[in-house]
Enzyme design. Structure first.
Site, PDB file in Angstrom:
ATOM      1  N   ASN A 230       0.823  -1.215   0.000  1.00 29.21           N
ATOM      2  CA  ASN A 230       0.000   0.000   0.000  1.00 29.21           C
ATOM      3  C   ASN A 230       0.855   1.262   0.000  1.00 29.21           C
ATOM      4  O   ASN A 230       1.908   1.314   0.621  1.00 29.21           O
ATOM      5  CB  ASN A 230      -1.000   0.019   1.163  1.00 29.21           C
ATOM      6  CG  ASN A 230      -0.409  -0.413   2.506  1.00 29.21           C
ATOM      7  OD1 ASN A 230       0.496  -1.233   2.561  1.00 29.21           O
ATOM      8  ND2 ASN A 230      -0.936   0.166   3.563  1.00 29.21           N
TER       9      ASN A 230
ATOM     10  N   GLU B 225       0.186   5.186   0.715  1.00 28.81           N
ATOM     11  CA  GLU B 225      -0.807   6.132   1.215  1.00 28.81           C
ATOM     12  C   GLU B 225      -0.480   7.581   0.842  1.00 28.81           C
ATOM     13  O   GLU B 225       0.609   7.880   0.331  1.00 28.81           O
ATOM     14  CB  GLU B 225      -0.931   5.979   2.741  1.00 28.81           C
ATOM     15  CG  GLU B 225      -1.377   4.575   3.124  1.00 28.81           C
ATOM     16  CD  GLU B 225      -1.709   4.413   4.590  1.00 28.81           C
ATOM     17  OE1 GLU B 225      -2.356   3.415   4.946  1.00 28.81           O
ATOM     18  OE2 GLU B 225      -1.326   5.279   5.396  1.00 28.81           O
TER      19      GLU B 225
ATOM     20  N   CYS C 296      -3.847   0.743  -2.740  1.00 30.33           N
ATOM     21  CA  CYS C 296      -3.676  -0.477  -1.948  1.00 30.33           C
ATOM     22  C   CYS C 296      -2.653  -1.427  -2.581  1.00 30.33           C
ATOM     23  O   CYS C 296      -2.353  -1.337  -3.775  1.00 30.33           O
ATOM     24  CB  CYS C 296      -4.996  -1.227  -1.835  1.00 30.33           C
ATOM     25  SG  CYS C 296      -6.327  -0.342  -1.029  1.00 30.33           S
TER      26      CYS C 296
ATOM     27  N   GLU D  11      -2.863  -4.569  -3.489  1.00 30.12           N
ATOM     28  CA  GLU D  11      -3.335  -5.390  -4.600  1.00 30.12           C
ATOM     29  C   GLU D  11      -3.328  -4.618  -5.919  1.00 30.12           C
ATOM     30  O   GLU D  11      -2.977  -5.162  -6.961  1.00 30.12           O
ATOM     31  CB  GLU D  11      -4.765  -5.887  -4.318  1.00 30.12           C
ATOM     32  CG  GLU D  11      -4.889  -6.747  -3.063  1.00 30.12           C
ATOM     33  CD  GLU D  11      -5.200  -5.922  -1.814  1.00 30.12           C
ATOM     34  OE1 GLU D  11      -4.822  -4.743  -1.757  1.00 30.12           O
ATOM     35  OE2 GLU D  11      -5.811  -6.489  -0.890  1.00 30.12           O
TER      36      GLU D  11
ATOM     37  N   CYS E  66      -9.932  -5.089   0.129  1.00 30.95           N
ATOM     38  CA  CYS E  66     -11.077  -4.188   0.191  1.00 30.95           C
ATOM     39  C   CYS E  66     -11.871  -4.322  -1.108  1.00 30.95           C
ATOM     40  O   CYS E  66     -11.400  -4.861  -2.111  1.00 30.95           O
ATOM     41  CB  CYS E  66     -10.619  -2.738   0.402  1.00 30.95           C
ATOM     42  SG  CYS E  66     -10.122  -1.841  -1.080  1.00 30.95           S
TER      43      CYS E  66
ATOM     44  N   CYS F 156     -10.283  -3.075  -4.378  1.00 32.49           N
ATOM     45  CA  CYS F 156      -9.258  -3.949  -4.964  1.00 32.49           C
ATOM     46  C   CYS F 156      -9.882  -5.192  -5.604  1.00 32.49           C
ATOM     47  O   CYS F 156      -9.397  -5.674  -6.630  1.00 32.49           O
ATOM     48  CB  CYS F 156      -8.236  -4.329  -3.905  1.00 32.49           C
ATOM     49  SG  CYS F 156      -7.159  -2.939  -3.500  1.00 32.49           S
TER      50      CYS F 156
HETATM   51 ZN   LIG Z   1      -7.857  -2.187  -1.416  1.00 34.32          ZN
END
Ligand SMILES: [Zn+2]
Ligand SMILES: [Zn+2]
Ligand SMILES: [Zn+2]
Ligand SMILES: [Zn+2]
Lengths: 146, 146, 146, 146
Positions: free
Chosen positions: D54, D56, D65, D67, D100, D103
């Site tokens: 990830n 940010e 993220c 993925e 999530c 993703c």
């Molecule tokens: Zn995600």
């Protein structure tokens, strides 16, 4: 309808309005790029219907979806986790269409996993799935707190 | 104020309300992760004030910002490019704070580059920059059509 | 070129490669929805070129842009704030095209405001703006820490 | 392992490497805001492992993220729908953690619904769900073409 006369916890009248509002919201979409009109409506436990439609952007990733617009508006009205009774979504497709994964995640922050999501086809026919069915093994606030 | 008595095209009363609404909107933020409350308000040419606040998500990239929530609500009310007279933003910082780049891009789809953005500090003091100043050489709908 | 023989801090050879890599990256784009091919390249201070292209999604907001793909790849290689010497962007437009606001914000986390961004037209001609010029009064990490 | 000696289509050695790469990738995360380290790895049909973590941003919604970083890197190497044999995800939680919704949607564009996703806990223990199980009734390219 269940033995209580309710449809996933909603009265027939509530379902009729959820369907109507979800379909009507499509006309508010700003979608010059995809031409794909989506409407979404939230039914709150205190009886309000709050709608959204997709709002696109020339930089595609910057736009947003109907479900997130509806939920953001609800948050602005003070609704929070625990406030929502049902979600409705509608597109112009012949088959019922489901929220994208990003919207399932956005809804997940404020709706119980048992919340029914009414997925409409263009004519207003619908099928129902709970949020938990649409986003199994979901990532949520409790994972960050861990 | 200019020689016309206006402040970036707004009356003193409009500016007062834009400031008040921007600051007030902060209290509606759902921001358990950043604890960073942001409020945003749009003033439409027909005299309405439409506000938003940030709505975060456990999956941080899925959340949205105050400015985009405000603009999405405005789109739901039928406002489009040409409808907006000014944008207001407020945070809890001591210094005026500016929209993130994603929000500048979102606003760019519906606001002229000459639209004034009132950047407030936590006390309501503000500075003003046009959207074009905040997003120079911007990417927009006309590039996709090319 | 400046009196030091450098172009915004780059040698003529570095600029040639930055331009070539930025234009070449366009061909890797996955953009079935917009048909808008974008390439981006980062030049690191230790002399590496890292490229990205846009990756779209059927749910438009879920896709990502060339600049963010390039920067994410660089982060995976261990580069961080302080590692970057220049950014290059290229599209298929006749005029130089600039990053969207979301990408300016993403770059802002890892590039100094003085970092030159080379904006190319489809033929490889370019103009240069610093990141600070593209995202004035930017929101960044220091605001959250306040 | 199935009667073919494979684990969801992977050899024991492939699973070992997928687990190792997914866990290792966590250390590359740039996550000063959430402190939540996530690693993700794609196994391609031609035997390559491509990882992400990830990344940010001070403006939380602008970040991305693990993925999506992994998949974007794979797209840059020319991989497309049909190229992927498995996905691995790892966090620092005691329990296996899932991608999530955003993703899942991003992966959906390039992975078959039958693609196994290995969800690891912090120690490398995993459970497996197919992408179709994680994103049932998914929205995809075929809906836009309708
Ligand atoms: Zn995600
Ligand atoms: Zn969506
Ligand atoms: Zn923003
Ligand atoms: Zn971009």
């Amino acid at each position: 309808a269940g033995s209580d006369g309710l449809i996933h916890g909603l009265t027939a009248q509530e379902v009729r309005l959820l369907t109507k509002e979800s379909l009507d919201a499509r006309s508010l979409a700003y979608c010059p790029y995809s031409k794909f009109h989506v409407g979404a409506t939230l039914l709150t436990r205190d009886g309000n219907f709050i709608s959204g439609a997709n709002v696109e952007n020339a930089s595609y990733p910057v736009g947003t979806c109907a479900e997130r617009v509806a939920m953001s508006s609800a948050i602005m009205k003070g609704y929070r986790m625990g406030s929502f009774k049902a979600v409705g979504v509608a597109t112009n497709l012949e088959e019922p269409c489901s929220p994208c994964g990003m919207c399932r995640q956005f809804l997940r922050e404020f709706c119980e996993l048992s919340t029914p999501v009414f997925l409409h086809d263009k004519h207003g026919q619908y099928i129902v799935r709970t949020l938990g069915e649409l986003l199994p093994m979901s990532f949520g606030p409790e994972h960050l707190a861990a």
